[in-house]
Design a protein around this motif. Structure first.
Motif, PDB file in Angstrom:
ATOM      1  N   ARG A 110       0.779  -1.278   0.116  1.00 23.79           N
ATOM      2  CA  ARG A 110      -0.126   0.082   0.016  1.00 23.79           C
ATOM      3  C   ARG A 110       0.810   1.299  -0.024  1.00 23.79           C
ATOM      4  NH1 ARG A 110      -5.303   0.495   1.416  1.00 23.79           N
ATOM      5  NH2 ARG A 110      -5.459  -1.260   2.357  1.00 23.79           N
ATOM      6  N   HIS A 111       0.538   2.343  -0.833  1.00 24.57           N
ATOM      7  CA  HIS A 111       1.005   3.639  -0.875  1.00 24.57           C
ATOM      8  C   HIS A 111       0.136   4.655  -0.802  1.00 24.57           C
ATOM      9  CE1 HIS A 111       4.146   0.810  -2.861  1.00 24.57           C
ATOM     10  NE2 HIS A 111       5.193   1.885  -2.775  1.00 24.57           N
ATOM     11  N   TYR A 112       0.686   5.738  -0.281  1.00 22.02           N
ATOM     12  CA  TYR A 112      -0.230   6.946  -0.143  1.00 22.02           C
ATOM     13  C   TYR A 112       0.203   7.963  -1.115  1.00 22.02           C
ATOM     14  CZ  TYR A 112      -1.898   4.190   3.910  1.00 22.02           C
ATOM     15  OH  TYR A 112      -2.109   3.202   4.761  1.00 22.02           O
ATOM     16  N   PHE A 113      -0.571   8.992  -1.411  1.00 20.77           N
ATOM     17  CA  PHE A 113      -0.352  10.278  -2.202  1.00 20.77           C
ATOM     18  C   PHE A 113      -1.256  11.382  -1.875  1.00 20.77           C
ATOM     19  CE2 PHE A 113      -2.686   7.543  -5.191  1.00 20.77           C
ATOM     20  CZ  PHE A 113      -3.586   8.535  -5.914  1.00 20.77           C
ATOM     21  N   GLY A 114      -0.651  12.418  -2.102  1.00 21.88           N
ATOM     22  CA  GLY A 114      -1.569  13.513  -1.943  1.00 21.88           C
ATOM     23  C   GLY A 114      -2.280  13.978  -3.396  1.00 21.88           C
ATOM     24  N   VAL A 138      -1.278  15.007  -9.002  1.00 25.79           N
ATOM     25  CA  VAL A 138      -0.559  14.343  -8.042  1.00 25.79           C
ATOM     26  C   VAL A 138       0.106  15.374  -7.039  1.00 25.79           C
ATOM     27  CG1 VAL A 138       1.235  13.148  -7.532  1.00 25.79           C
ATOM     28  CG2 VAL A 138      -0.477  12.130  -8.952  1.00 25.79           C
ATOM     29  N   LEU A 139       0.198  15.348  -5.784  1.00 22.61           N
ATOM     30  CA  LEU A 139       1.023  16.378  -4.970  1.00 22.61           C
ATOM     31  C   LEU A 139       1.927  15.911  -4.243  1.00 22.61           C
ATOM     32  CD1 LEU A 139      -2.144  18.267  -3.580  1.00 22.61           C
ATOM     33  CD2 LEU A 139      -0.957  18.752  -5.572  1.00 22.61           C
ATOM     34  N   SER A 140       2.450  14.610  -4.220  1.00 18.70           N
ATOM     35  CA  SER A 140       3.527  14.136  -3.486  1.00 18.70           C
ATOM     36  C   SER A 140       4.069  12.711  -4.078  1.00 18.70           C
ATOM     37  CB  SER A 140       2.936  13.592  -2.314  1.00 18.70           C
ATOM     38  OG  SER A 140       2.028  12.270  -2.383  1.00 18.70           O
ATOM     39  N   PRO A 141       5.262  12.410  -3.736  1.00 16.10           N
ATOM     40  CA  PRO A 141       5.678  11.048  -4.003  1.00 16.10           C
ATOM     41  C   PRO A 141       4.749   9.866  -3.535  1.00 16.10           C
ATOM     42  CG  PRO A 141       7.352  12.365  -2.816  1.00 16.10           C
ATOM     43  CD  PRO A 141       5.930  13.019  -2.688  1.00 16.10           C
ATOM     44  N   LEU A 142       5.014   8.825  -4.153  1.00 24.37           N
ATOM     45  CA  LEU A 142       4.091   7.552  -3.463  1.00 24.37           C
ATOM     46  C   LEU A 142       4.973   7.326  -2.244  1.00 24.37           C
ATOM     47  CD1 LEU A 142       3.724   5.524  -6.856  1.00 24.37           C
ATOM     48  CD2 LEU A 142       2.030   6.319  -5.157  1.00 24.37           C
ATOM     49  N   ILE A 143       4.132   7.238  -1.129  1.00 23.66           N
ATOM     50  CA  ILE A 143       4.725   7.008   0.293  1.00 23.66           C
ATOM     51  C   ILE A 143       4.127   5.747   0.895  1.00 23.66           C
ATOM     52  CG2 ILE A 143       4.752   8.290   2.713  1.00 23.66           C
ATOM     53  CD1 ILE A 143       4.674  10.739   1.038  1.00 23.66           C
ATOM     54  N   ASP A 144       5.189   5.042   1.082  1.00 24.10           N
ATOM     55  CA  ASP A 144       4.478   3.673   1.761  1.00 24.10           C
ATOM     56  C   ASP A 144       4.370   3.637   3.272  1.00 24.10           C
ATOM     57  OD1 ASP A 144       7.107   3.606   2.474  1.00 24.10           O
ATOM     58  OD2 ASP A 144       7.528   1.682   1.168  1.00 24.10           O
ATOM     59  N   ASP A 145       4.624   4.836   4.118  1.00 19.76           N
ATOM     60  CA  ASP A 145       4.243   4.734   5.461  1.00 19.76           C
ATOM     61  C   ASP A 145       3.495   5.837   5.881  1.00 19.76           C
ATOM     62  OD1 ASP A 145       5.078   5.390   7.969  1.00 19.76           O
ATOM     63  OD2 ASP A 145       7.103   5.576   8.095  1.00 19.76           O
ATOM     64  N   PRO A 146       2.300   5.309   6.524  1.00 13.24           N
ATOM     65  CA  PRO A 146       1.257   6.349   6.904  1.00 13.24           C
ATOM     66  C   PRO A 146       1.859   7.699   7.698  1.00 13.24           C
ATOM     67  CG  PRO A 146       0.652   4.041   7.351  1.00 13.24           C
ATOM     68  CD  PRO A 146       2.247   4.113   6.950  1.00 13.24           C
TER      69      PRO A 146
END
Length: 201
Positions: free
Chosen positions: A31-35, A43-51
């Motif tokens: 799972r990845h998160y992004f803005g 898209v506003l951010s890199p793909l981030i896998d840490d909540p």
């Protein structure tokens, strides 16, 4: 700790301070998160896998319509994104949005195209390849057409690349160029999916 988490991920150029929310997606089981700026599909951010890192990044570089907020506020939005039905899953194992593919393109492909557009802005790259612009014009698309890649891929899926050379030229050019222009780790994570999509034509 909050500043340390935010510092792990550099902001994307020209996308600092946008109003947006948090989305989640799964890439090959992770799972990845992004803005995401919903108004502009950007898209506003890199793909981030840490909540926690996603919440810290958003507190540092993103806004809501009510202004800036601390990481605790954003952590609630990250958790909500994780709990909500994902807008889509993309991966090399054929994951798709729950419910499966509808008519035409698969949901996974459709979602991948959306992400490519949101991450790159679908810039007008035709100046790099005038022969592709001519193919685009022969197909009757105009400057307001926003789903021409979808239409081209659908035609190639139904009839084959040899039968639809103009559609394939346009789709292939935009997919490969988008992959080259993906920001930050989006390029690393999505380029293999773009290559897989093209190889299946």
């Amino acid at each position: 700790m909050e500043q340390h988490s935010a510092a792990r991920f550099a902001p994307l150029p020209d996308r600092i301070g946008h109003v947006g929310g948090i989305e989640a997606l799964t890439l090959d089981g992770r799972r990845h998160y992004f803005g995401l700026d919903y108004r502009n599909d950007l898209v506003l951010s890199p793909l981030i896998d840490d909540p926690a890192a996603m919440a810290a990044f958003a507190s540092e570089h993103m806004r809501q319509t009510t202004g800036t907020h601390d990481a605790a506020y954003w952590a609630d939005l990250v958790a909500a994104a994780a709990d909500a039905g994902e807008p889509g899953r993309v991966g090399t194992e054929g994951e798709t949005v729950p419910g499966g593919a509808g008519d035409g393109m698969s949901d996974a492909e459709d979602h991948l195209l959306y992400l490519l557009g949101a991450a790159t802005g679908w810039d007008d790259w035709f100046d790099q390849a005038p022969e592709v612009r001519r193919a685009y014009e022969r197909l009757g698309f105009d400057e307001e057409e926003t789903e021409f890649v979808d239409h081209c891929l659908q035609a190639v899926r139904e009839h084959g690349a040899r039968a639809r050379p103009d559609e394939w030229a346009v789709a292939r050019f935009h997919l490969t160029t988008a992959a080259q222009h993906l920001p930050d780790n989006w390029r690393t994570l999505l380029t293999p999916l773009v290559e897989d999509l093209m190889n299946r034509r």
